[in-house]
Structure formats: C-alpha cells, structure tokens
Scaffold this motif. Structure first.
Motif, PDB file in Angstrom:
ATOM      1  N   ILE A 194       0.863  -1.183   0.000  1.00 34.05           N
ATOM      2  CA  ILE A 194       0.000   0.000   0.000  1.00 34.05           C
ATOM      3  C   ILE A 194       0.896   1.228   0.000  1.00 34.05           C
ATOM      4  O   ILE A 194       1.774   1.360   0.850  1.00 34.05           O
ATOM      5  N   ARG A 195       0.655   2.122  -0.931  1.00 36.01           N
ATOM      6  CA  ARG A 195       1.523   3.289  -1.088  1.00 36.01           C
ATOM      7  C   ARG A 195       0.704   4.571  -1.049  1.00 36.01           C
ATOM      8  O   ARG A 195      -0.514   4.557  -1.257  1.00 36.01           O
ATOM      9  N   GLN A 196       1.401   5.664  -0.793  1.00 40.90           N
ATOM     10  CA  GLN A 196       0.796   6.989  -0.888  1.00 40.90           C
ATOM     11  C   GLN A 196       1.144   7.587  -2.244  1.00 40.90           C
ATOM     12  O   GLN A 196       2.292   7.465  -2.697  1.00 40.90           O
ATOM     13  N   LEU A 197       0.184   8.221  -2.874  1.00 41.86           N
ATOM     14  CA  LEU A 197       0.516   9.071  -4.001  1.00 41.86           C
ATOM     15  C   LEU A 197       1.219  10.288  -3.439  1.00 41.86           C
ATOM     16  O   LEU A 197       0.755  10.887  -2.459  1.00 41.86           O
ATOM     17  N   MET A 198       2.346  10.647  -4.017  1.00 40.99           N
ATOM     18  CA  MET A 198       3.135  11.748  -3.483  1.00 40.99           C
ATOM     19  C   MET A 198       2.460  13.092  -3.784  1.00 40.99           C
ATOM     20  O   MET A 198       1.695  13.216  -4.746  1.00 40.99           O
ATOM     21  N   PRO A 199       2.750  14.115  -2.978  1.00 43.27           N
ATOM     22  CA  PRO A 199       2.248  15.452  -3.295  1.00 43.27           C
ATOM     23  C   PRO A 199       2.652  15.864  -4.700  1.00 43.27           C
ATOM     24  O   PRO A 199       3.773  15.606  -5.144  1.00 43.27           O
ATOM     25  N   GLY A 200       1.710  16.491  -5.407  1.00 42.49           N
ATOM     26  CA  GLY A 200       2.011  16.980  -6.749  1.00 42.49           C
ATOM     27  C   GLY A 200       2.136  15.900  -7.795  1.00 42.49           C
ATOM     28  O   GLY A 200       2.741  16.114  -8.847  1.00 42.49           O
ATOM     29  N   GLN A 201       1.524  14.727  -7.572  1.00 42.47           N
ATOM     30  CA  GLN A 201       1.613  13.634  -8.532  1.00 42.47           C
ATOM     31  C   GLN A 201       0.257  13.299  -9.142  1.00 42.47           C
ATOM     32  O   GLN A 201      -0.788  13.523  -8.530  1.00 42.47           O
ATOM     33  N   ILE A 202       0.317  12.715 -10.351  1.00 44.88           N
ATOM     34  CA  ILE A 202      -0.862  12.187 -11.048  1.00 44.88           C
ATOM     35  C   ILE A 202      -0.586  10.733 -11.411  1.00 44.88           C
ATOM     36  O   ILE A 202       0.427  10.430 -12.053  1.00 44.88           O
ATOM     37  N   LEU A 203      -1.475   9.864 -10.980  1.00 45.01           N
ATOM     38  CA  LEU A 203      -1.439   8.464 -11.422  1.00 45.01           C
ATOM     39  C   LEU A 203      -2.463   8.317 -12.531  1.00 45.01           C
ATOM     40  O   LEU A 203      -3.624   8.706 -12.374  1.00 45.01           O
ATOM     41  N   LYS A 204      -2.041   7.727 -13.641  1.00 45.07           N
ATOM     42  CA  LYS A 204      -2.915   7.571 -14.801  1.00 45.07           C
ATOM     43  C   LYS A 204      -2.914   6.109 -15.255  1.00 45.07           C
ATOM     44  O   LYS A 204      -1.847   5.519 -15.451  1.00 45.07           O
ATOM     45  N   GLU A 205      -4.104   5.544 -15.407  1.00 41.34           N
ATOM     46  CA  GLU A 205      -4.254   4.212 -15.986  1.00 41.34           C
ATOM     47  C   GLU A 205      -5.078   4.324 -17.255  1.00 41.34           C
ATOM     48  O   GLU A 205      -6.173   4.895 -17.250  1.00 41.34           O
ATOM     49  N   GLN A 206      -4.535   3.772 -18.301  1.00 43.13           N
ATOM     50  CA  GLN A 206      -5.253   3.734 -19.583  1.00 43.13           C
ATOM     51  C   GLN A 206      -4.962   2.381 -20.218  1.00 43.13           C
ATOM     52  O   GLN A 206      -3.820   2.113 -20.625  1.00 43.13           O
TER      53      GLN A 206
END
Length: 637
Positions: A194-206
């Motif tokens: 389990i991870r944190q999305l970092m500040p100022g990040q975008i995770l994209k799934e396509q």
C-alpha cells in the motif's frame, strides 16, 4: 470535503460499501457511489460548499466523465465562470462539478489550474482513462494498492483501503523508517504493497498502461532572491497571505481558527479580521495541572482574541492520557509518534462543537524559517569550515560538559547538539538533528536478525540525498526545502488531516498555498532570519499589527507534557508494553536499548520522551490492528 475510495479493474461493490463504512467520520453528511463494469467510485461527504447540491460522485451532461473529490478547490468560482463562458452547463454550485468540465477542456493538465487542497479520482469512459491526482503540498491524503487479481484500489485512509485487501503484512522497512523519523515518509506506508501518491503527482491508468508523473515540485518555484526594498517586500507578503486566507475562508458553514498564541495563527487571525467584520470563532486549550503550566498558551491566545474581537472558546483540560492515547493512535491509521497529534485531537474535538471548518497555522515554520534547526544549520555551515582537528576536540572534550535538557528547546541544548555533530558534513548534521537516534547510545538499536534483513539506514540516506539535491546554495534554504518535501506533508499535514477528520472537522492551512510558497522561495535566508531571529522577516512584517508580546515571545507550538506523562500516568503502560519479554517477542529492537532508554528517562538525567513514545505508539498500534481486524498483524522479515 470528506473521504473518497474506489477501484478500477474490479467488480466488487461490496468492498466499496465496506471501504465507505470505514470513513463515516470523514463525511457523516452524505454517501455516494457510482459503479459500472470494472469501476467503482465512492464518497463520504462533509458538506461545506453547496450543501444541498454537492452530492458525489458527479458527472457531466453526457455521463461519460465521473469524479470524486476530497478537499476544496478554492478558485472554483473563477474556473466555473470561465467554463460557463465557453458553453459548459452546470447542474450544481459545487466545486466538484467544476472538475468534470475543466477536465473536458484541459484533460489531466487541469491540475495546474487548481488552487486548493485536493485528492481527486476521475474516470473518463470515452477515453478509458482513470486518474488519481493529489494536491501540490500533500494537504489531502491518497493511498492506493494493486490487488492480486490485477485491479487497483484507492482510498483516503489506510483502514478503508484494507477493507478491499484480503491480507496486508507490516513492512519491516517502514518500521525502521518510523523509529528513525517518528513518522513513515511517503510513498511508503506501514503495510507492504500500500503506497501513498506523493504530493504533486498524477497516477494515470489507460488500458494496460500505468504512469505516475509529477506535475509540481516545490523546487520549481526557486528563483533569484528578490531585491525589492524590505518594506515593500513585507507588504507583498501580507497581501499574499491575505489572499490565501481569503481563499481558505470560502465556506457555506460556520468557520473558525485554531489559535495557539503563536505567530502563525496570530498572523492568520489578523488577516481574517482584515477580510471580515463578522464573527470569527477562535479556539485554544491549556492544561489544568500546575506542573504543565509551561505548555499553556491560553494567555497569549486570549490577548489575540481580545485585540481582534473574536468569539473565543478557551478550555483548560486534565486529559486522561491513558484513555486518549489509543484513540489518537487508531485515528492515525499507522504508527505516528509526533505527540502534537494529542493536542490537535483535543482542540479539534472542542472546535467541532461550534464549527465545521477551522483554519490552522501549519506550514508557517517551513516557509519562513520557524525552527531553530533552520538557523543553526546555517551557522553550522560556517563552523564546518574551521579546522577538522578543532571540531574533533570540541565533540570529544567539550560537548559532554553540557547538561541534558528539553531536546533542542533551549540555548544549552541547541549548543550541545551543534557541537556534538559539528565535525560532520552539513547534510549529515541536519539529518541527525531531525532523526530520533540518541547520540548517547553507542550500541545497535535494532535486533540482529532485523538488521540483517532490513536497511535500517534507508531514511537517513534518503534525507541526506534530498538535502544535497535541493537546488540552493545555503544550508538554511536546503533545510527548509527538505522539510517542505518531507516533514510538512508526512508529519504535520497528515496529523492535521487525521486528527481533525476524526471529529468530522475540516482543517485548512493557508500557509500551504502554492502561490504563497512561490513568494517565500524568493525571500533569501538572510531576510527570512532578519536580525538572526527565527521568522525575523515575518515578525517585522506584522509589527504594529500584532501585539508586541506576540511578536517577541519565544516559539512554543502545540506541545504536550509528554516527558512527565511517561514518568507518571503512562509509566505502568510503558513498563508493561515495552518489557524485555515483549520486545524479544516482537524481534525488531535490541531490548538492551529499550531498557536503557527507560532507565535514563525515569532517572531524570535524560529526556528520551520522544523515543519512548515512538516505541509505545508502535506497540499499541500493533495490538489494535490484531484486535480490530481480527488478524495477527505480523512483521515478516
């Protein structure tokens, strides 16, 4: 505001319901879900803006874009007006709906246009794009994990995301980092996988492709220092802060301020009064016990409340720490040993009786040089240039003559720390100052098997590298840059979010505004420490606006009498939970180290309150997980 959760690549609405059930405290006013084949979005809502019309998830006219938001978009009115001018039609007055239409115009680049605190999940069924977006400074949390069957789940809290995972084991690496720093730095969490999305990040799934990119880095704001005349610069600072405070005051429900009596919350109060003639609610707490008078700031808060004519609530407490501590630990969701969480928990509980939203001074120290270590490391840079043999002599012969006092909170303690580490390179000095490994202990801290399997130096190595990599010349700037990237999001903002939301209170931090940060980055360290004072620039900026005794008073912050609590009301708990037998059972610590810590602290010769508290929190957390989730949370090496 509230909590969000969901999944992509799965079909598990029952898990979505359980995840939402774990976040009722974050959003007691409303619950919403949207599911389709392979997707689920959920929201628990604390209604702040457009109380009647802001139900989530929200969609566009074609129902092919869906979004959930945790947080607030402060510039949503300006964005809405611009989008309406381009023909977009709105069904609500909420800030969340703006995101749908802004995405139609800008795609994922919309993140650059947002001002606020936010964690966003968005689904575009036409393009088959799924996005997770976290605000620039990490005010709002966002966790995610892959599942065994190829899906991705996300949530605002760890306990929520665990509802969709069949099993989660504790990460030994996270334990090592926690006991080094007193918190777990992102992107890691206490659980493997389990991870944190970092500040100022975008995770994209396509489709089958996942990317994580950074759309904002604090270092990108660094520009040459402003050569503006100092009075003009001070006015610019007040204008920037006022603008941020005004944005943070946007609310359709009662709003207040957590008033510590310090410079940060005082300056926010001054700005609030310059914006409104209406009622301002302020809240402060203190301790009834005479032994704890040194931790009270109620007198200073009262002075500010009177000057700015607030509706002030002050409560003197005799907290039952044995009862409160497990509640605080449970609300954090993972081991977290900043004892300021206790007082934040208490004052949030009091504020929630009157308001739904409260402003906080979090971030002022990191932006404008509020910690003694920021100034001390600049001085250490000069000292490090002295001959090496002289520095070695000082550390071996002189530093030991200084008595042990409250860690880093008085001049002798600061000087002792300075001399003990003065022979080291600057990056190593600073990281030693912000870690919790006692200088006096010469043996191993971790058990032998644990040391053989885990990189117990990983947090130290990471932070030293980040200190060196910050693109500034002066040590003070590097120190503040490191704190903005680590201590601010992973300690202070995490604590503020969890402790306030445990009581269904939205906490806002006007200093954590990227436009104010951009201004701060242009102020040289010499100006920030005008007169070699902590926050010298900020103090001068508020002369004549704030009472003189507030400007001149020494920094305290939200503190608790932790050292006394550990020697008195928590003593039996410490000896029970941190016994040699218990430590040997766990297998991650050297029991001799733990015994030494407790003996030295209880003798009064040393103050190891922070180290003992971290161990106590970890043990209580492990017991809670086993009990609450009906599983034996193991530490697998």
């Amino acid at each position: 505001m509230g909590g969000i959760c969901g999944y992509i690549g799965l079909n598990d609405e029952s898990s979505l319901s359980r995840m939402l059930g774990h976040m009722v405290h974050r959003g007691p006013d409303d619950e919403g879900k949207y599911t389709e084949l392979g997707l689920g979005l959920g929201s628990r809502r604390l209604s702040i803006i457009d109380i009647k019309g802001g139900h989530q998830p929200l969609t566009n006219e074609n129902k092919n874009i869906w979004v959930v938001l945790n947080g607030e978009i402060y510039n949503y009115r300006e964005l809405r007006e611009e989008l309406a001018g381009k023909g977009h039609q709105f069904a609500t007055q909420s800030d969340t709906e703006v995101l749908v239409h802004l995405y139609e115009e800008k795609g994922e680049e919309m993140a650059h246009l947002l001002r606020g605190m936010f964690a966003i999940a968005l689904w575009d069924s036409k393009q088959e794009v799924f996005l997770l977006i976290r605000d620039r400074l990490g005010i709002k949390p966002l966790y995610y994990s892959d599942t065994e069957d190829g899906g991705l789940i996300f949530a605002s809290e760890l306990d929520s995301i665990r509802e969709a995972l069949p099993a989660s084991s504790v990460s030994p690496q996270a334990i090592a980092q926690y006991l080094t720093l007193s918190y777990i730095p992102a992107p890691r969490t206490i659980y493997k996988g389990i991870r944190q999305l970092m500040p100022g990040q975008i995770l994209k799934e396509q489709g089958e492709t996942r990317t994580i990119r950074t759309y904002f880095e604090p270092s990108s704001l660094i520009t040459p220092s402003i050569r503006t005349p100092v009075r003009e610069l001070e006015q610019q600072f007040r204008d920037k802060l006022k603008d941020s405070v005004k944005s943070n005051m946007a609310s359709d429900v009662p709003l207040g301020l957590l008033l510590s009596g310090g410079l940060d919350s005082a300056s926010i109060l001054a700005m609030m009064r310059s914006i409104t003639d209406g009622q301002i609610n302020t809240f402060s707490i203190g301790y009834k016990d005479q032994a704890d008078n040194g931790f009270n700031e109620t007198a200073e808060a009262r002075i500010l409340a009177e000057k700015f004519s607030t509706s002030h609530t002050e409560e003197l407490l005799s907290p039952d720490i044995q009862d409160i501590l497990p509640k605080v630990i449970k609300a954090m969701g993972e081991p977290f040993a900043d004892s300021s969480s206790i007082v934040t928990h208490l004052i949030s509980q009091i504020a929630r009786k009157s308001v739904k939203v409260a402003l906080s001074g979090i971030g002022g120290n990191e932006l404008f040089g509020g910690y003694s270590r920021h100034l001390d490391i600049q001085l250490a840079g000069y000292y490090y240039k002295s001959p090496g043999f002289l520095r070695e002599f000082v550390v071996n012969r002189i530093s030991s003559l200084f008595p042990e006092t409250e860690p880093h909170r008085d001049q002798p303690s600061r000087l002792k720390r300075f001399l003990q580490n003065g022979h080291l390179p600057i990056d190593k000095q600073y990281v030693k100052w912000i870690t919790f490994i006692p200088h006096e202990w010469q043996g191993p801290i971790f058990a032998e098997n644990f040391r053989n399997e885990v990189d117990t130096q990983s947090a130290v190595d990471l932070f030293e590298d980040m200190f060196r990599q910050w693109p500034a010349r002066y040590p003070a700037d590097k120190a503040m840059g490191l704190d903005i990237q680590t201590y601010l999001p992973d300690d202070l903002l995490k604590m503020g979010d969890r402790m306030s939301m445990a009581h269904s209170l939205e906490l806002r931090a006007p200093f954590c505004d990227h436009e104010l940060l951009a201004f701060a980055m242009q102020v040289s360290w010499k100006r920030r420490f005008t007169g070699m004072q902590l926050k010298g620039f900020m103090k001068n900026s508020f002369k004549g606006i704030l009472p003189e005794q507030i400007i001149k008073r020494a920094k305290k912050g939200f503190m608790v009498p932790l050292a006394r609590w550990l020697r008195e009301p928590l003593r039996d708990m410490v000896h029970d939970l941190l016994s040699e037998h218990r430590i040997n059972q766990r297998g991650y610590l050297n029991p001799k180290y733990v015994t030494w810590l407790i003996d030295k602290h209880e003798s009064g010769r040393h103050n190891f309150a922070n180290q003992i508290y971290a161990l106590l929190v970890l043990e209580i957390w492990l017991q809670q997980r086993r009990s609450a989730l009906n599983d034996d949370v193991t530490i697998e090496l």
